[in-house]
Design a protein around this motif. Structure first.
Motif, PDB file in Angstrom:
ATOM      1  N   LEU A 159       0.813  -1.202   0.000  1.00 40.25           N
ATOM      2  CA  LEU A 159       0.000   0.000   0.000  1.00 40.25           C
ATOM      3  C   LEU A 159       0.847   1.252   0.000  1.00 40.25           C
ATOM      4  CD1 LEU A 159      -2.944   1.036   0.207  1.00 40.25           C
ATOM      5  CD2 LEU A 159      -2.575   1.226   2.650  1.00 40.25           C
ATOM      6  N   ILE A 160       0.442   2.258  -0.775  1.00 32.76           N
ATOM      7  CA  ILE A 160       1.011   3.591  -0.696  1.00 32.76           C
ATOM      8  C   ILE A 160      -0.147   4.567  -0.679  1.00 32.76           C
ATOM      9  CG2 ILE A 160       3.127   3.024  -1.946  1.00 32.76           C
ATOM     10  CD1 ILE A 160       1.859   4.580  -4.342  1.00 32.76           C
ATOM     11  N   HIS A 208     -17.745   3.756   6.268  1.00 33.20           N
ATOM     12  CA  HIS A 208     -16.541   3.024   5.858  1.00 33.20           C
ATOM     13  C   HIS A 208     -16.426   1.708   6.618  1.00 33.20           C
ATOM     14  CE1 HIS A 208     -12.615   2.303   4.233  1.00 33.20           C
ATOM     15  NE2 HIS A 208     -12.099   2.174   5.443  1.00 33.20           N
ATOM     16  N   ALA A 209     -16.743   1.721   7.900  1.00 36.49           N
ATOM     17  CA  ALA A 209     -16.661   0.496   8.706  1.00 36.49           C
ATOM     18  C   ALA A 209     -17.600  -0.579   8.160  1.00 36.49           C
ATOM     19  CB  ALA A 209     -17.007   0.811  10.163  1.00 36.49           C
ATOM     20  N   GLN A 210     -18.808  -0.181   7.775  1.00 37.96           N
ATOM     21  CA  GLN A 210     -19.759  -1.138   7.208  1.00 37.96           C
ATOM     22  C   GLN A 210     -19.264  -1.670   5.864  1.00 37.96           C
ATOM     23  OE1 GLN A 210     -23.164   1.535   7.225  1.00 37.96           O
ATOM     24  NE2 GLN A 210     -24.188   0.287   8.783  1.00 37.96           N
ATOM     25  N   ARG A 268     -10.035  -6.889   9.111  1.00 37.70           N
ATOM     26  CA  ARG A 268     -10.613  -5.552   9.278  1.00 37.70           C
ATOM     27  C   ARG A 268      -9.540  -4.541   9.677  1.00 37.70           C
ATOM     28  NH1 ARG A 268     -14.622  -5.649  13.961  1.00 37.70           N
ATOM     29  NH2 ARG A 268     -16.243  -6.319  12.490  1.00 37.70           N
ATOM     30  N   ARG A 269      -8.665  -4.964  10.587  1.00 39.05           N
ATOM     31  CA  ARG A 269      -7.603  -4.052  11.047  1.00 39.05           C
ATOM     32  C   ARG A 269      -6.649  -3.690   9.901  1.00 39.05           C
ATOM     33  NH1 ARG A 269      -6.834  -6.358  15.361  1.00 39.05           N
ATOM     34  NH2 ARG A 269      -5.282  -7.895  14.722  1.00 39.05           N
ATOM     35  N   LEU A 270      -6.359  -4.645   9.027  1.00 36.48           N
ATOM     36  CA  LEU A 270      -5.475  -4.366   7.896  1.00 36.48           C
ATOM     37  C   LEU A 270      -6.087  -3.325   6.953  1.00 36.48           C
ATOM     38  CD1 LEU A 270      -4.134  -7.908   6.994  1.00 36.48           C
ATOM     39  CD2 LEU A 270      -2.770  -5.953   7.689  1.00 36.48           C
ATOM     40  N   PHE A 271      -7.422  -3.354   6.821  1.00 34.46           N
ATOM     41  CA  PHE A 271      -8.089  -2.383   5.960  1.00 34.46           C
ATOM     42  C   PHE A 271      -8.244  -1.018   6.640  1.00 34.46           C
ATOM     43  CE2 PHE A 271     -10.179  -6.119   3.678  1.00 34.46           C
ATOM     44  CZ  PHE A 271      -9.434  -5.934   2.523  1.00 34.46           C
ATOM     45  N   GLU A 273      -6.622   0.129   9.529  1.00 34.14           N
ATOM     46  CA  GLU A 273      -5.372   0.714  10.037  1.00 34.14           C
ATOM     47  C   GLU A 273      -4.192   0.169   9.233  1.00 34.14           C
ATOM     48  OE1 GLU A 273      -5.155  -0.305  14.142  1.00 34.14           O
ATOM     49  OE2 GLU A 273      -7.109   0.557  14.637  1.00 34.14           O
ATOM     50  N   PRO A 274      -4.141   0.475   7.948  1.00 32.87           N
ATOM     51  CA  PRO A 274      -3.078  -0.083   7.096  1.00 32.87           C
ATOM     52  C   PRO A 274      -1.717   0.521   7.394  1.00 32.87           C
ATOM     53  CG  PRO A 274      -4.295   1.559   5.891  1.00 32.87           C
ATOM     54  CD  PRO A 274      -5.014   1.386   7.201  1.00 32.87           C
ATOM     55  N   GLU A 275      -0.699  -0.219   7.031  1.00 28.53           N
ATOM     56  CA  GLU A 275       0.661   0.263   7.141  1.00 28.53           C
ATOM     57  C   GLU A 275       0.940   1.097   5.888  1.00 28.53           C
ATOM     58  OE1 GLU A 275       4.817  -1.785   8.705  1.00 28.53           O
ATOM     59  OE2 GLU A 275       3.347  -2.949   7.596  1.00 28.53           O
TER      60      GLU A 275
END
Length: 365
Positions: A159-160, A208-210, A268-271, A273-275
């Motif tokens: 991801l960028i 966005h969460a949904q 969900r966390r990867l989407f 709170e992405p790095e």
């Protein structure tokens, strides 16, 4: 894979969110392009007499042809492509990678069977299933881009920060604008599809969460979907129950099978709170290394020198194009029109307001 069934869902529930146009409409725009997806497409599509292109040494060169000509075409249309190469995949993607590996093993067996009893079409089908983007393909593609003077980045954990990219799951990262079919072969004559994240959320009526939970339910690269729940059912469940936790409390788990240790929270966390790799220098486009390109494409890999020089001339000529008005409207969110029917009360107010306005006009006369 991206998000399974996402485009069908958008087409069914929010068709107004998909706008089609031509590549030239994005004149002057910096476009982030998924390099790995492009390479895979080139290896699949760029063929001669049903087989991949190769040089004298027998090395595959289909990806070189695709990368060169597709990049020239984008620049010729006034685009400023920035290719994004995948970094190390997250651990959670291992299930998808394993699934792909199993698919290739199955394709090997079916290819051998097709060679004995199948048709040329069946053999070609199984050979395409065996296509895999290798480190050598990536190395060669970077070499082509360097010689063309086109920038590229290697994403940290895939991801960028970007404005548009080709993979559908980028919408889960709030990509403002997603462009599809940008690198499709000209022979397919398919228009570029443009999708705006904000408009899709508004028309679908999702937060966005949904939306992230919806994409996880449909199936993504990080976790499999729940067996028996397709795009339509997933959308209905999210609209009714808001999130995956509540859905799991209200569905028949005998009917809808959930895999053991379904790590949807990690996905969900990867989407959410992405790095994100933020500290990158602004991309710079340079003049192509013409003789270096001839050496690499023609001398080393056997491409026709006249055609390669012709492509490079087109590249040079494109620099003289004058930008006749920025295409800013293509990156603005259009007004979202509700697809629901107006209530009688609201409809009455609208009619009353219109009649009042007409009366005022008559009095002025």
């Amino acid at each position: 894979m991206g998000i399974k069934g996402l485009m069908k869902l958008i087409g069914d529930e929010a068709p107004s969110c998909v706008k089609e146009g031509e590549m030239k409409n994005y004149f002057g725009r910096k476009i982030a392009v998924d390099a790995s997806m492009c390479l895979y497409q080139f290896l699949i599509a760029v063929r001669q007499d049903g087989a991949q292109l190769t040089n004298e040494a027998g090395e595959i060169t289909s990806h070189l042809s695709g990368m060169f000509y597709r990049t020239v075409r984008m620049i010729e249309n006034g685009l400023k492509p920035v290719y994004v190469f995948d970094g190390k995949p997250p651990e959670m993607k291992s299930h998808e990678l394993k699934k792909r590996a199993e698919g290739r093993e199955k394709a090997k067996d079916e290819l051998e069977e097709a060679k004995e009893t199948g048709t040329a079409q069946e053999i070609d089908k199984q050979e395409r299933r065996l296509v895999k983007v290798t480190k050598d393909h990536v190395r060669d593609a970077k070499k082509v881009l360097e010689l063309l003077g086109v920038p590229y980045v290697e994403a940290l954990s895939n991801l960028i920060e970007h404005s548009s990219i080709l993979s559908k799951d980028s919408l889960c990262f709030k990509t403002p604008v997603l462009l599809r079919r940008l690198t499709m072969p000209e022979s397919r004559k398919l228009p570029v599809q443009e999708l705006h994240y904000e408009k899709i959320m508004s028309v679908l009526g999702l937060t966005h969460a949904q939306f992230v939970d919806l994409c996880i339910l449909m199936g993504c690269d990080y976790v499999p979907n729940i067996k028996g729940i397709g795009p339509k059912k997933a959308f209905e469940l999210i609209k009714k129950h808001d999130n995956i936790e509540t859905i799991l409390q209200n569905i028949d788990l005998e009917k809808y099978k959930v895999v053991d240790d379904w790590q949807y929270k990690d996905a969900r966390r990867l989407f959410v709170e992405p790095e994100v790799y933020k500290n990158i220098d602004p991309p710079k486009w340079k003049s192509p290394d013409i003789e270096g390109m001839i050496e690499f494409m023609c001398v080393k890999n056997g491409f026709n020198e006249e055609r390669i020089r012709s492509g490079l001339k087109r590249l040079e000529k494109s620099k003289g194009k004058i930008n006749q008005g920025r295409m800013d409207d293509f990156f603005k969110i259009s007004k979202v029109v509700s697809t629901s029917k107006p209530t009688p009360k609201k409809d009455a107010k609208r009619k009353a307001g219109k009649q009042k306005g007409n009366t005022a006009k008559k009095l002025k006369r």
